[in-house]
Design a protein around this motif. Structure first.
Motif, PDB file in Angstrom:
ATOM      1  N   GLY A   1      49.167  43.036  40.136  1.00  0.00           N
ATOM      2  CA  GLY A   1      49.799  43.941  39.297  1.00  0.00           C
ATOM      3  C   GLY A   1      49.096  45.560  39.340  1.00  0.00           C
ATOM      4  N   GLU A   2      49.044  46.017  38.096  1.00  0.00           N
ATOM      5  CA  GLU A   2      48.406  47.458  37.919  1.00  0.00           C
ATOM      6  C   GLU A   2      47.054  47.319  38.237  1.00  0.00           C
ATOM      7  N   LYS A   3      46.563  48.493  38.596  1.00  0.00           N
ATOM      8  CA  LYS A   3      45.121  48.730  38.855  1.00  0.00           C
ATOM      9  C   LYS A   3      44.476  49.146  37.490  1.00  0.00           C
ATOM     10  N   LEU A   4      43.387  48.432  37.320  1.00  0.00           N
ATOM     11  CA  LEU A   4      42.790  48.537  36.003  1.00  0.00           C
ATOM     12  C   LEU A   4      41.882  49.679  35.919  1.00  0.00           C
ATOM     13  N   HIS A   5      41.009  49.510  37.098  1.00  0.00           N
ATOM     14  CA  HIS A   5      39.793  50.705  37.130  1.00  0.00           C
ATOM     15  C   HIS A   5      39.310  50.618  38.669  1.00  0.00           C
ATOM     16  N   CYS A   6      38.891  51.789  38.949  1.00  0.00           N
ATOM     17  CA  CYS A   6      38.157  51.967  40.127  1.00  0.00           C
ATOM     18  C   CYS A   6      36.432  52.001  39.927  1.00  0.00           C
ATOM     19  N   VAL A   7      35.610  51.160  40.427  1.00  0.00           N
ATOM     20  CA  VAL A   7      34.305  51.255  40.108  1.00  0.00           C
ATOM     21  C   VAL A   7      33.535  52.074  41.286  1.00  0.00           C
ATOM     22  N   GLU A   8      32.782  53.072  40.972  1.00  0.00           N
ATOM     23  CA  GLU A   8      31.952  53.487  42.105  1.00  0.00           C
ATOM     24  C   GLU A   8      30.641  53.445  41.739  1.00  0.00           C
TER      25      GLU A   8
ATOM     26  N   TRP B   1      44.657  43.870  38.241  1.00  0.00           N
ATOM     27  CA  TRP B   1      45.116  42.541  37.576  1.00  0.00           C
ATOM     28  C   TRP B   1      46.096  41.674  38.524  1.00  0.00           C
ATOM     29  N   ALA B   2      45.784  40.581  38.471  1.00  0.00           N
ATOM     30  CA  ALA B   2      46.574  39.650  39.419  1.00  0.00           C
ATOM     31  C   ALA B   2      46.953  38.335  38.533  1.00  0.00           C
ATOM     32  N   GLU B   3      47.895  37.657  39.299  1.00  0.00           N
ATOM     33  CA  GLU B   3      48.406  36.295  38.593  1.00  0.00           C
ATOM     34  C   GLU B   3      48.396  35.603  39.733  1.00  0.00           C
ATOM     35  N   ILE B   4      48.338  34.090  39.480  1.00  0.00           N
ATOM     36  CA  ILE B   4      48.604  33.074  40.622  1.00  0.00           C
ATOM     37  C   ILE B   4      50.059  32.829  40.644  1.00  0.00           C
ATOM     38  N   ILE B   5      50.466  32.936  41.952  1.00  0.00           N
ATOM     39  CA  ILE B   5      51.959  32.363  42.533  1.00  0.00           C
ATOM     40  C   ILE B   5      51.878  30.832  42.973  1.00  0.00           C
ATOM     41  N   SER B   6      50.892  30.872  43.784  1.00  0.00           N
ATOM     42  CA  SER B   6      50.616  29.047  44.105  1.00  0.00           C
ATOM     43  C   SER B   6      49.397  28.986  44.764  1.00  0.00           C
ATOM     44  N   GLY B   7      48.969  27.804  44.608  1.00  0.00           N
ATOM     45  CA  GLY B   7      47.601  27.350  44.973  1.00  0.00           C
ATOM     46  C   GLY B   7      46.846  26.835  43.922  1.00  0.00           C
ATOM     47  N   ASP B   8      45.370  26.329  44.441  1.00  0.00           N
ATOM     48  CA  ASP B   8      44.506  25.778  43.427  1.00  0.00           C
ATOM     49  C   ASP B   8      43.261  26.427  43.112  1.00  0.00           C
ATOM     50  N   LEU B   9      43.104  27.614  43.861  1.00  0.00           N
ATOM     51  CA  LEU B   9      42.029  28.417  43.804  1.00  0.00           C
ATOM     52  C   LEU B   9      40.870  27.243  44.278  1.00  0.00           C
ATOM     53  N   VAL B  10      40.838  27.160  45.399  1.00  0.00           N
ATOM     54  CA  VAL B  10      39.834  26.207  46.489  1.00  0.00           C
ATOM     55  C   VAL B  10      38.821  27.259  46.676  1.00  0.00           C
ATOM     56  N   LEU B  11      37.509  26.737  46.354  1.00  0.00           N
ATOM     57  CA  LEU B  11      36.212  27.624  46.713  1.00  0.00           C
ATOM     58  C   LEU B  11      35.953  27.438  48.166  1.00  0.00           C
ATOM     59  N   LYS B  12      36.233  28.317  48.906  1.00  0.00           N
ATOM     60  CA  LYS B  12      35.851  28.278  50.549  1.00  0.00           C
ATOM     61  C   LYS B  12      34.516  28.962  50.614  1.00  0.00           C
ATOM     62  N   GLU B  13      34.395  30.009  49.886  1.00  0.00           N
ATOM     63  CA  GLU B  13      33.143  31.162  49.923  1.00  0.00           C
ATOM     64  C   GLU B  13      32.218  31.102  49.018  1.00  0.00           C
ATOM     65  N   HIS B  14      32.660  30.722  47.543  1.00  0.00           N
ATOM     66  CA  HIS B  14      31.977  30.931  46.584  1.00  0.00           C
ATOM     67  C   HIS B  14      31.104  29.437  46.134  1.00  0.00           C
TER      68      HIS B  14
END
Length: 128
Positions: free
Chosen positions: A63-70, A84-97
């Protein structure tokens, strides 16, 4: 100083925000918003969709950009576009976290955010 351009997803659902804990590297164990580096020739939104698919096996809509951190870390300058973002599909599988949590506005201060993400947390609180 080298500049690293990255993107971050503020994935939201039911008045909660998805936060992830780094599982590797110099900032291991710190909490952040998922995302990653923008590749040459890639738009920030396209990079964010790719990174979330790679890291979390999930498809998002950006979605919209909320902020740009420098932010200046000791060895590089971070330029982080946050959307901002919303899930379309998937189960948020932690592959790297290492870990992840859904946090309400009141819970956002309950994790140890990486320094560059602290400014973003404040912006999220103002906009939730």
């Amino acid at each position: 100083m080298k500049t690293v351009k990255v993107v971050a997803a503020i994935i939201h659902n039911d008045n909660k925000i998805f936060a992830t804990q780094r599982g590797y590297g110099e900032f291991k164990d710190g909490w952040e918003f998922p995302g990653g580096k923008v590749e040459p020739g890639e738009t920030p939104k396209r990079a964010l969709i790719r990174e979330i698919q790679e890291e979390l096996d999930t498809t998002i809509s950006v979605g919209e950009k909320l902020h740009c951190v420098e932010y200046d870390y000791p060895t590089f300058h971070l330029s982080m576009e946050c959307f901002w973002a919303e899930i379309i599909s998937g189960d948020l599988v932690l592959k790297e976290h290492e870990d992840a949590k859904w946090l309400s506005k009141e819970e956002l201060d309950s994790v140890d955010w990486l320094p560059a993400d602290l400014e973003l947390v404040e912006k999220i609180k103002e906009n939730m």
